[in-house]
Design a protein around this motif. Structure first.
Motif, mmCIF file in Angstrom:
data_model
loop_
_atom_site.group_PDB
_atom_site.id
_atom_site.type_symbol
_atom_site.label_atom_id
_atom_site.label_comp_id
_atom_site.label_asym_id
_atom_site.label_seq_id
_atom_site.Cartn_x
_atom_site.Cartn_y
_atom_site.Cartn_z
ATOM 1 N N ASN A 146 26.040 -42.148 -57.112
ATOM 2 C CA ASN A 146 26.072 -42.579 -55.722
ATOM 3 C C ASN A 146 24.845 -42.039 -54.988
ATOM 4 O O ASN A 146 24.476 -40.878 -55.157
ATOM 5 C CB ASN A 146 27.367 -42.064 -55.080
ATOM 6 N N ASN A 147 24.197 -42.894 -54.187
ATOM 7 C CA ASN A 147 22.964 -42.502 -53.490
ATOM 8 C C ASN A 147 23.104 -41.229 -52.675
ATOM 9 O O ASN A 147 22.197 -40.395 -52.666
ATOM 10 C CB ASN A 147 22.471 -43.639 -52.580
ATOM 11 N N ASN A 148 24.219 -41.073 -51.957
ATOM 12 C CA ASN A 148 24.408 -39.874 -51.144
ATOM 13 C C ASN A 148 24.474 -38.618 -52.013
ATOM 14 O O ASN A 148 23.900 -37.583 -51.659
ATOM 15 C CB ASN A 148 25.667 -39.983 -50.280
ATOM 16 N N PHE A 149 25.158 -38.713 -53.128
ATOM 17 C CA PHE A 149 25.243 -37.558 -54.022
ATOM 18 C C PHE A 149 23.882 -37.261 -54.641
ATOM 19 O O PHE A 149 23.468 -36.100 -54.725
ATOM 20 C CB PHE A 149 26.296 -37.784 -55.114
ATOM 21 N N LYS A 188 20.948 -37.861 -53.384
ATOM 22 C CA LYS A 188 20.119 -37.236 -52.346
ATOM 23 C C LYS A 188 20.512 -35.774 -52.143
ATOM 24 O O LYS A 188 19.654 -34.911 -51.940
ATOM 25 C CB LYS A 188 20.216 -38.015 -51.043
ATOM 26 N N HIS A 189 21.808 -35.500 -52.199
ATOM 27 C CA HIS A 189 22.275 -34.115 -52.066
ATOM 28 C C HIS A 189 21.721 -33.251 -53.205
ATOM 29 O O HIS A 189 21.224 -32.154 -52.974
ATOM 30 C CB HIS A 189 23.806 -34.079 -52.062
ATOM 31 N N GLU A 220 19.037 -33.862 -54.997
ATOM 32 C CA GLU A 220 17.586 -33.732 -54.771
ATOM 33 C C GLU A 220 17.282 -32.598 -53.801
ATOM 34 O O GLU A 220 16.339 -31.834 -54.005
ATOM 35 C CB GLU A 220 17.002 -35.039 -54.228
ATOM 36 N N SER A 221 18.097 -32.473 -52.765
ATOM 37 C CA SER A 221 17.863 -31.431 -51.760
ATOM 38 C C SER A 221 18.078 -30.024 -52.324
ATOM 39 O O SER A 221 17.509 -29.060 -51.831
ATOM 40 C CB SER A 221 18.763 -31.643 -50.532
#
Length: 174
Positions: free
Chosen positions: A21-24, A26-27, A29-30
Motif C-alpha cells: 500500500n502506498n501509505n505504508f 511511504k511510511h 521510506e521515511s
C-alpha cells in the motif's frame, strides 16, 4: 508473543493488511531502514518496497530452497513423506521464493506427524539462520548461493483430495 515483546521493548508493532500500500511504503521510506526482515511472509513484497532498505529485504522460508517453494511447505513435506526439510534465509525479489540464498540448513522431520511439529522445528532453525544472516550482512561477509528454481519444486494450497489423503496417511494439523 511478538506483539508483547515489541510493547515490552517500546517498539512500534503493526499488523499491515497490504505491505505494498502506498501509505505504508511511504511510511517505510521515511524510516530509512537498513534491512527489512520477513519471517515467512504471507504477502508478496513488491517494488518499490523491495528497493527501500540499504541492505535489501530478506525472508525466512521454511523449506530447503529451491525445493518446496510457495505455500504451506510444512504440509507438502509431510504429504510427500519427506524425512528431511529445512529452513532458508534468502533475499527477496519480485518472484516467490526466488532470490539468492544467504543461509540455509537441513533438519530431520522423520518423527514429525503434524504440521505444527514441522513448523516448530523449521521456524526455530529459521530464527537462528535469520540472526546469522543479519550478522553476515552487518559484517559484510555474505556468501550468497544461487537459488536455482529450475531444479526445485513449487507448491500452492492443497486440494480437498490432497488434504483428505494427508489425513489418511496419519498426519495432522496439530
Amino acid at each position: 508473543c511478538l506483539e508483547s515483546l515489541a510493547k515490552k521493548e517500546n517498539i512500534i508493532f503493526k499488523v499491515i493488511k497490504d505491505v505494498n500500500n502506498n501509505n505504508f511504503v511511504k511510511h517505510i521510506e521515511s524510516l530509512k531502514p537498513d534491512l527489512i526482515i520477513s519471517f515467512s511472509a504471507p504477502q508478496i513484497i513488491k517494488e518499490p518496497l523491495l528497493s527501500i532498505p540499504k541492505h535489501g529485504v530478506i525472508n525466512l522460508h521454511c523449506s530447503y530452497l529451491p525445493y518446496y517453494r510457495g505455500l504451506f511447505p510444512s504440509f507438502w513435506v509431510l504429504y510427500n513423506e519427506e524425512k528431511i526439510s529445512g529452513a532458508t534465509v534468502h533475499y527477496m525479489d519480485n518472484k516467490i521464493d526466488n532470490g539468492p540464498i544467504i543461509a540455509q540448513e537441513k533438519i530431520s522431520i522423520e518423527n514429525c506427524k503434524s504440521i505444527f511439529s514441522v513448523n516448530k522445528k523449521t521456524k526455530n532453525l529459521g530464527g537462528e539462520l535469520i540472526l546469522y544472516a543479519i550478522k553476515c550482512i552487518k559484517e559484510n561477509k555474505l556468501k550468497l548461493k544461487e537459488n536455482n528454481i529450475n531444479k526445485g519444486s513449487y507448491y500452492s494450497w492443497p486440494t480437498e483430495l490432497e488434504a483428505k489423503e494427508f489425513r489418511m496417511k496419519g498426519f495432522k494439523l496439530i
